[in-house]
Scaffold this active site. Sequence first.
Site, PDB file in Angstrom:
ATOM      1  CG  PHE A   1      -4.299  -5.749  -5.032  1.00 60.49           C
ATOM      2  CD1 PHE A   1      -4.896  -4.950  -4.060  1.00 60.49           C
ATOM      3  CD2 PHE A   1      -3.384  -6.708  -4.613  1.00 60.49           C
ATOM      4  CE1 PHE A   1      -4.581  -5.105  -2.720  1.00 60.49           C
ATOM      5  CE2 PHE A   1      -3.069  -6.870  -3.281  1.00 60.49           C
ATOM      6  CZ  PHE A   1      -3.664  -6.065  -2.331  1.00 60.49           C
ATOM      7  CE  LYS A   2      -1.020  -4.970  -1.585  1.00 59.41           C
ATOM      8  NZ  LYS A   2       0.206  -5.268  -0.880  1.00 59.41           N
ATOM      9  CG  ASP A   3       0.520  -1.438 -10.071  1.00 58.88           C
ATOM     10  OD1 ASP A   3       1.482  -0.912  -9.497  1.00 58.88           O
ATOM     11  OD2 ASP A   3       0.629  -2.440 -10.808  1.00 58.88           O
TER      12      ASP A   3
ATOM     13  CB  THR B   1       3.039  -2.742  -0.605  1.00 63.16           C
ATOM     14  OG1 THR B   1       1.708  -3.209  -0.355  1.00 63.16           O
ATOM     15  CG2 THR B   1       3.130  -1.289  -0.179  1.00 63.16           C
TER      16      THR B   1
END
Length: 462
Positions: A111-113, A144
């Site tokens: 999800f950090k993308d 991250t």
Amino acid sequence: MKYISTRGQAPELTFEEAMLTGLARDGGLYVPSEIPKMGHDEIAALSGLPYEDVAFRVMWPYVSDSFSEDEFKQIIARAYAGFEHAARAPLKQLSANHYLLELFHGPTLAFKDFAMQLIGQLFQVALKRRNESVTIVGATSGDTGSAAIEAFRGLDAVNVFVLYPHGRVSEVQRRQMTTPQDNNVHALAVDGDFDDCQARVKDMFNDFDFRDEVKLAGVNSINFARVLAQVVYYFTSAVSLGAPHRKVSFTVPTGNFGDIFAGFIAKKMGLPIDELVVATNQNDILHRCLSGQGYFKGETKPSISPSMDIQVSSNFERALFYAYGQEGAPVAALMEELKEGGFNVSQGAMQALSETYISGRCSEDETLATIKSELSTSGELLCPHGAVGVKVANEHIKPDVPMVTLATAHPAKFPAAVEKAADVHPPLPPRMSDLYDRPERVTRIDNDLAVLEDHIRKTRAN
């Protein structure tokens, strides 16, 4: 729109200034001075729009003083062009009233993308306009770091140093950080845990001579631009499930509190969120605090969901800022107490937190059992973090409110845990199939501020 520090003693900044600054000079975190509202009709109008269009409408009020409309639309388009699913953040149904929000279709499978690809493009435009360069230093518990390296690799105006806890990330996570060969990105394996890495990054920001010398910038979730990008998928998923005409709940497996805080921002903007459920693993400081036991650090225990192995959740400071009526002084006092081990939350602030968040905990055995059972019942193969979220979500589902659990990473990032639980080895996507064959570039380094600063000075100069 101005941005203010959670500790109340730093100058107000524009979005661009706050983004490039990262941590406020009083040690606090920047938040918007006001949270813009979206009306019922504005939210309803998001239905059926492409993800990029929703992203523009949700984020534009926060950035309009720093970018033109056309400039910002192009930034968004470039940020999400590399995602492998057309919906960017698709929903999968797990059971009658339970949905999984897949946030792992970006370049590094996490999800950090969503935030990092956007912030990379924002930095590139802002730095080119200013004719400046920066040194980005970040700490990571696994995801991250790889997302930051992927977003900034090869950019002329940026040097990136990522600190990760040696031996405490999965092999896939490590290789995603250590195999890029671009000269401007650097993986540093620190002898310590994630909290040590995060503490050293904050120490660098508070060393103003070093900060100014290397033009330090941060892309950890201390950077509000990261939180802002994550607000968007709360809107896309809720609208697809009937918002604003009905409420939707969210469960978020979290360690550093940034992703769940984005849900708080979405709710304050007007999205009809019923419950925000904080899901923790065995490192359950957030669950203990939200259960009224105070916020007291303990030993960080390595787990099969390593991205959540955190005792000091940076973004919880933002939650406290709003719980204390947006007063900086009490937040600053609590952060001083935290240096000595922890603090109790006042009754009024605890009431405010309980009106916004509920929480739950998932043990190691429960995580493994959830991966196995979910594959059997719904056919969905979860990563350990998603499994933590699903287990806790199942304890809070209401019959009349859809529950969305955030699947924060692809199961292939944690193959050992998934295979142990479900006897299935999750393969990497074809574009990453040679990951284990790529040469690694990594520096093992002491958990020492002076050693780290000296290494960054010397390496940055080369």
